[in-house]
Design a protein around this motif. Structure first.
Motif, mmCIF file in Angstrom:
data_model
loop_
_atom_site.group_PDB
_atom_site.id
_atom_site.type_symbol
_atom_site.label_atom_id
_atom_site.label_comp_id
_atom_site.label_asym_id
_atom_site.label_seq_id
_atom_site.Cartn_x
_atom_site.Cartn_y
_atom_site.Cartn_z
ATOM 1 N N GLY A 70 0.814 -1.208 0.000
ATOM 2 C CA GLY A 70 0.000 0.000 0.000
ATOM 3 C C GLY A 70 0.848 1.258 0.000
ATOM 4 O O GLY A 70 0.528 2.243 -0.681
ATOM 5 N N LYS A 71 1.947 1.231 0.751
ATOM 6 C CA LYS A 71 2.857 2.377 0.757
ATOM 7 C C LYS A 71 3.471 2.574 -0.628
ATOM 8 O O LYS A 71 3.638 3.706 -1.096
ATOM 9 N N ALA A 73 2.134 1.719 -3.486
ATOM 10 C CA ALA A 73 1.102 2.220 -4.391
ATOM 11 C C ALA A 73 0.879 3.713 -4.212
ATOM 12 O O ALA A 73 0.502 4.415 -5.156
ATOM 13 N N ALA A 74 1.120 4.201 -3.009
ATOM 14 C CA ALA A 74 0.932 5.622 -2.742
ATOM 15 C C ALA A 74 2.084 6.464 -3.276
ATOM 16 O O ALA A 74 1.947 7.684 -3.411
ATOM 17 N N ALA A 75 3.214 5.845 -3.566
ATOM 18 C CA ALA A 75 4.382 6.583 -4.077
ATOM 19 C C ALA A 75 5.046 5.779 -5.185
ATOM 20 O O ALA A 75 6.211 5.396 -5.075
ATOM 21 N N PRO A 76 4.327 5.525 -6.286
ATOM 22 C CA PRO A 76 4.857 4.636 -7.325
ATOM 23 C C PRO A 76 6.124 5.135 -7.999
ATOM 24 O O PRO A 76 6.911 4.341 -8.509
ATOM 25 N N TYR A 122 3.537 -6.949 -5.906
ATOM 26 C CA TYR A 122 3.127 -5.591 -6.239
ATOM 27 C C TYR A 122 2.185 -5.542 -7.430
ATOM 28 O O TYR A 122 1.670 -4.482 -7.765
#
Length: 265
Positions: A70-71, A73-76, A122
């Protein structure tokens, strides 16, 4: 008993080869820049250690891995660089120990995984053999960056068959990640093994569109470690030709690739 033992053995051999390349480096040489912009030799090894730890978490604590995913995905656009930078500041001996410990632990867990196990990742969940193949691909590709930084020519081996297979299977992904429609027909891919000289063949023999050439060159292309202009790959058909311009075997956004040796692309 794991169904990934053959590729796990190849993964261990690939890791040990890279380990031998960096184990005796001076502190200063760990700081050498590699072809990846902003990444030193230390960043390359730190990235492998970071990804091994993520894979180990996926295999042993899926819920905790989900939080980490999730982290990401928040900063791809930054999480990969941040993971490499965190490890690259360690003293070389500590970084090397972290990589060795993590990869050994991951190897053990994957070797004991029951056949048919699927691990979160991922993107879509991965079967254990696919996870092992992906780790081998990354180890080889980042090892190539290290070798280039050190001015070392590595001997290509038939372990590259795992990298080639991922590259072939990722064809449609390479189109999709760029917002392009994937070709509607299969290609025939025929690659020459760097070790035995045998042909690695994929796709129907009578396919109208084809890719041929050295297996090493194909692996350099799909891991974006060399520009197409510097490789002896040949495409027959417009879609196959387009694929060689955009191919990538790794997950995530489109890679920038490497410029041709003669200058900017």
């Amino acid at each position: 008993m794991s169904d990934a033992l053959p590729v796990l053995d190849d993964l261990r051999s690939e890791s040990e080869e890279l380990d031998r390349l960096v184990a005796e480096l001076s502190h200063e040489r760990w700081s050498l820049p590699t072809p990846a912009p902003g990444w030193t030799v230390a960043h390359q090894i730190a990235h492998l250690a970071w990804t091994d730890r993520a894979a180990l978490l996926a295999a042993t604590d899926p819920d905790a891995f989900g939080a980490e995913a999730g982290k990401a995905a928040a900063a791809p656009g930054s999480f990969v660089d941040e993971g490499a930078a965190e490890g690259a500041v360690l003293p070389p001996a500590a970084l090397l120990a972290r990589w060795r410990t993590g990869r050994d632990a991951l190897w053990q867990v994957l070797s004991e995984a029951p056949a048919g196990t699927r691990l979160p990742w991922y993107g879509p969940p991965m079967a254990v053999p696919s996870m092992a193949s992906a780790r081998l691909m990354e180890t080889w590709a980042h090892g190539q960056d290290v070798a280039d930084a050190l001015g070392v020519a590595r001997a290509a081996t038939d372990r590259l068959r795992h990298v080639a297979r991922i590259g072939v299977r990722a064809r449609d992904f390479a189109f999709a990640v760029r917002g392009l429609d994937a070709p509607g027909e299969e290609f025939r891919i025929e690659l020459t093994s760097p070790g035995t000289g045998e042909t690695w063949a994929y796709g129907p023999e009578d396919a109208a569109q084809r890719v041929t050439g050295p297996g090493l060159d194909f692996c350099l292309l799909v891991t974006q470690r060399a520009h197409r202009a510097d490789l002896a790959l040949r495409a027959q058909g417009p879609d196959a030709d387009r694929w060689l311009d955009i191919a990538q075997a790794f997950a995530g956004p489109p890679g920038a690739g490497r410029p041709p040796k003669g200058g900017a692309a």
